[in-house]
Write a protein that holds these residues in place. Structure first.
Motif, PDB file in Angstrom:
ATOM      1  N   ASP A  23      68.520  79.913 -29.920  1.00 30.99           N
ATOM      2  CA  ASP A  23      66.282  79.176 -29.685  1.00 30.99           C
ATOM      3  C   ASP A  23      66.771  78.133 -28.987  1.00 30.99           C
ATOM      4  OD1 ASP A  23      65.698  81.422 -30.799  1.00 30.99           O
ATOM      5  OD2 ASP A  23      66.334  80.788 -32.753  1.00 30.99           O
ATOM      6  N   CYS A  24      67.659  77.116 -29.614  1.00 34.81           N
ATOM      7  CA  CYS A  24      67.478  75.462 -28.633  1.00 34.81           C
ATOM      8  C   CYS A  24      68.330  75.122 -27.881  1.00 34.81           C
ATOM      9  CB  CYS A  24      67.769  74.339 -30.147  1.00 34.81           C
ATOM     10  SG  CYS A  24      66.233  74.873 -31.400  1.00 34.81           S
ATOM     11  N   GLN A  31      65.890  72.396 -34.750  1.00 35.09           N
ATOM     12  CA  GLN A  31      64.980  73.702 -35.212  1.00 35.09           C
ATOM     13  C   GLN A  31      64.720  73.793 -36.531  1.00 35.09           C
ATOM     14  OE1 GLN A  31      66.167  77.850 -33.952  1.00 35.09           O
ATOM     15  NE2 GLN A  31      64.308  78.392 -35.144  1.00 35.09           N
ATOM     16  N   GLN A  33      61.103  76.144 -37.824  1.00 36.46           N
ATOM     17  CA  GLN A  33      59.510  76.334 -37.566  1.00 36.46           C
ATOM     18  C   GLN A  33      60.040  77.702 -35.753  1.00 36.46           C
ATOM     19  OE1 GLN A  33      56.677  75.115 -38.355  1.00 36.46           O
ATOM     20  NE2 GLN A  33      56.652  75.160 -40.982  1.00 36.46           N
ATOM     21  N   ASP A  34      59.250  77.058 -35.617  1.00 39.04           N
ATOM     22  CA  ASP A  34      59.028  77.461 -34.095  1.00 39.04           C
ATOM     23  C   ASP A  34      59.125  77.018 -32.900  1.00 39.04           C
ATOM     24  OD1 ASP A  34      56.382  76.576 -34.005  1.00 39.04           O
ATOM     25  OD2 ASP A  34      55.639  78.270 -32.827  1.00 39.04           O
ATOM     26  N   SER A  35      59.977  75.083 -33.041  1.00 43.34           N
ATOM     27  CA  SER A  35      60.040  74.326 -32.137  1.00 43.34           C
ATOM     28  C   SER A  35      61.422  73.735 -32.291  1.00 43.34           C
ATOM     29  CB  SER A  35      58.850  73.073 -32.487  1.00 43.34           C
ATOM     30  OG  SER A  35      58.095  73.624 -32.889  1.00 43.34           O
ATOM     31  N   CYS A  36      61.696  73.589 -31.717  1.00 38.14           N
ATOM     32  CA  CYS A  36      63.099  72.121 -31.635  1.00 38.14           C
ATOM     33  C   CYS A  36      62.401  70.544 -31.158  1.00 38.14           C
ATOM     34  CB  CYS A  36      63.880  72.544 -30.415  1.00 38.14           C
ATOM     35  SG  CYS A  36      63.985  74.679 -29.967  1.00 38.14           S
ATOM     36  N   ALA A 156      58.773  73.830 -27.108  1.00 37.78           N
ATOM     37  CA  ALA A 156      58.833  75.038 -28.157  1.00 37.78           C
ATOM     38  C   ALA A 156      59.578  75.943 -27.667  1.00 37.78           C
ATOM     39  CB  ALA A 156      57.051  75.347 -27.933  1.00 37.78           C
ATOM     40  N   ILE A 157      59.430  77.100 -28.624  1.00 39.31           N
ATOM     41  CA  ILE A 157      61.009  77.865 -28.486  1.00 39.31           C
ATOM     42  C   ILE A 157      59.685  79.090 -27.996  1.00 39.31           C
ATOM     43  CG2 ILE A 157      62.011  79.531 -30.198  1.00 39.31           C
ATOM     44  CD1 ILE A 157      62.984  77.253 -32.337  1.00 39.31           C
TER      45      ILE A 157
END
Length: 232
Positions: A23-24, A31, A33-36, A156-157
């Motif tokens: 993801d990151c 990380q 939620q949906d972000s790094c 963002a992921i």
């Protein structure tokens, strides 16, 4: 080759494949939620907020934006315990004089705020926003700063490399493709190895051609030929 050898060879390939789709981008990012998120702790001299923003875009990200209380609390907690940030962190926000409103640099919607000071009629030209790490509240400040004690970035992921050069994107794509191909080939080799191991190996030896007659038949034929010669 021992039975456990091939799985051991496949483990590095599987590890590379997992890293390729992580993801990151690396373990230095955090990380939520949906972000790094990454905090660049280097103190730098700047001439404008764009210099600060370039610190993030060089890493394929943008200055941080915050969209709910949970995200604000996460950043506050991580800054205190892990990143050891300064008292005030510059947010990725600017005041748009065209429609007299604050906006995020990453073009996300302004769905949340935590201002500690709200004054009507104040002049907000060249106004930026800062996160006060002791209270978690936001405060307004002048964008004309000369230095920062660190830069908080967000991506963002899945991790988007939209700010990186075409060469970086091409190299990343080639690495991912090569990793997937090697993993698939390794799986095929392992499958064939297991199948042969279960069914057993068959070795075919070549032999000299044999006569369709056995020894007794040859002896009888020889005697008949001898008798025919004597008779003639």
């Amino acid at each position: 080759m021992p039975r456990a050898a091939l799985p051991a060879l496949l483990l590095p390939l599987l590890g590379l494949a997992a890293a390729a789709v992580a993801d990151c981008p690396s373990s230095t990012w955090v990380q939520f939620q949906d972000s790094c998120y990454i905090f660049l702790q280097e103190a730098i001299k700047v001439e404008s907020i764009e210099d600060v923003r370039n610190q993030c875009t060089d890493h394929g990200a943008d200055m941080v934006s915050i969209h709910n209380e949970e995200e604000n609390a996460f950043i506050l907690e991580t800054l205190k315990k892990q990143w050891k940030g300064p008292d005030d962190i510059l947010l990725g926000m600017f005041f748009d004089t065209d429609d007299a409103s604050f906006k995020w640099f990453d073009k996300s919607n302004m769905t949340f705020d935590k201002w500690t000071d709200q004054e009507d009629g104040e002049d907000l030209v060249d106004t930026c926003a800062f996160l006060h790490t002791k209270t978690g509240e936001w405060k307004k400040g002048n964008c004309e700063i000369s230095s920062v004690e660190g830069t908080l970035c967000k991506a963002a992921i899945p991790y988007e490399k939209k700010y990186l050069s075409d060469n970086h994107i091409l190299i990343s794509a080639l690495v991912i493709a090569s990793t997937v191909i090697l993993t698939v080939l390794g799986a095929i080799v392992w499958f064939l190895y297991k199948r042969n191991l279960d069914s057993g190996f068959t070795t075919v030896f070549s032999t000299a051609p044999q006569s369709p007659y056995n020894d007794d038949c040859v002896l009888v034929v020889a005697e008949e030929n001898e008798y025919a010669v004597q008779f003639d």
